[in-house]
Design a protein around this motif. Structure first.
Motif: not given
Length: 312
Positions: A240-265
């Motif tokens: 329930e808690r994790v679901k509330s953050h779906v589509k939000e960015k995670d500043q500590e997890i960045m794409c290895s290719i594009h170097h931008v924060p990844m989003t929760l899905r």
């Protein structure tokens, strides 16, 4: 505070979640250890770069540099969309995209430098808030807690690209062991002509993590954490808690290719199990990079980053 840790003849890696991985563990004070690491790191940076260039790395904070990376990626996305719409790219657009990709690589280097200094300086100033966990198979959740985070100061010996912490899968549901973990070059995800498949074994002997003392999940054993998470009520609350953050960015997890924060899905099709429901994905259109939240420790780390409280 006396802790089991190393004089750190080798600084193996820095994680953006403010953790240090080191080897050659002996008894020492945490404050003495961190002071030595900061000195060694800053000294190596000074020798590697002229003063003017070194100062440029510190003009912006890591967070501001991430915003620059997102701006660069947004322009690249628009150029890619234009090329698909028109059927081809003009010479000017090709040149601009190449320029942006070079800027992205340079900005990510600035991010690495700024984030490294931020982590080490914070630990040097607040050493009493950190403790060392000597790694063993019953402490592998310490590694899982930091999986997916940007790894600093850990370079591939073949191509000098950053490396990431990976683990083999245990499809039988058994507990992970230390030998399941390894380092993998981020160049693995590049196009074939730029690909690097470099890997390094995880150093299992005399190794430890220096991490914050307020992480409750890291004060128990891997087996105990897994046992606690088996409770249906605990899993339901976490989902329930994790679901509330779906589509939000995670500043500590960045794409290895594009170097931008990844989003929760949330996975469209899953088994209904908490460890099979969520992943972080790159927001760049068409990018297939993902980080699965497949352990109790990873879910705890995610919630700690977003809410300041894990699963315990």
């Amino acid at each position: 505070m006396l802790v089991l840790f190393s004089k750190c003849m080798i600084l193996e890696a820095l994680f953006t979640g403010a953790a240090i991985f080191c080897v050659e563990a002996v008894r020492t004070f945490a404050s003495e250890f961190v002071t030595e690491v900061v000195y060694r790191w800053k000294n190596s940076r000074t020798k590697a770069k002229p003063d003017a260039q070194q100062n440029s790395f510190n003009v912006k904070t890591a967070q501001a540099t991430v915003q620059d990376l997102e701006t660069i990626d947004a322009e690249i996305v628009e150029l890619e969309r234009k090329a698909r719409r028109d059927g081809s790219s003009s010479r000017a657009d090709q040149d601009r995209q190449q320029e942006l990709e070079q800027q992205r690589a340079e900005k990510f280097k600035q991010y690495e430098a700024a984030k490294s200094e931020e982590i080490l300086s914070e630990q040097a100033e607040n050493a009493e808030n950190y403790i060392a966990s000597v790694l063993s198979s019953d402490r592998v959740h310490v590694l899982q807690y930091h999986m997916g985070q940007v790894v600093l100061e850990k370079k591939c010996s073949a191509c000098q690209r950053p490396m990431i912490l990976q683990s083999r899968q245990r499809l039988d549901g058994s507990l992970y062991r230390l030998e399941d973990f390894f380092w993998s070059c981020t160049g693995y995800f590049n196009p074939a002509h730029l690909q690097c498949r470099g890997t390094q074994p995880f150093r299992k002997q005399d190794s430890a993590f220096l991490h914050k003392t307020n992480v409750l999940e890291l004060t128990v054993s891997n087996a105990d954490l897994s046992s606690i998470f088996e409770s249906r009520s605990v899993q339901n609350a976490v989902v329930e808690r994790v679901k509330s953050h779906v589509k939000e960015k995670d500043q500590e997890i960045m794409c290895s290719i594009h170097h931008v924060p990844m989003t929760l899905r949330e996975r469209r099709e899953h088994s209904g199990a908490a460890l099979d429901m969520f992943f972080l994905g790159c927001p760049h259109p068409g990018c297939q990079q993902t980080v699965k939240l497949k352990s109790a420790a990873q879910l705890a780390a995610y919630l700690q980053r977003k809410e300041g409280r894990g699963i315990l």
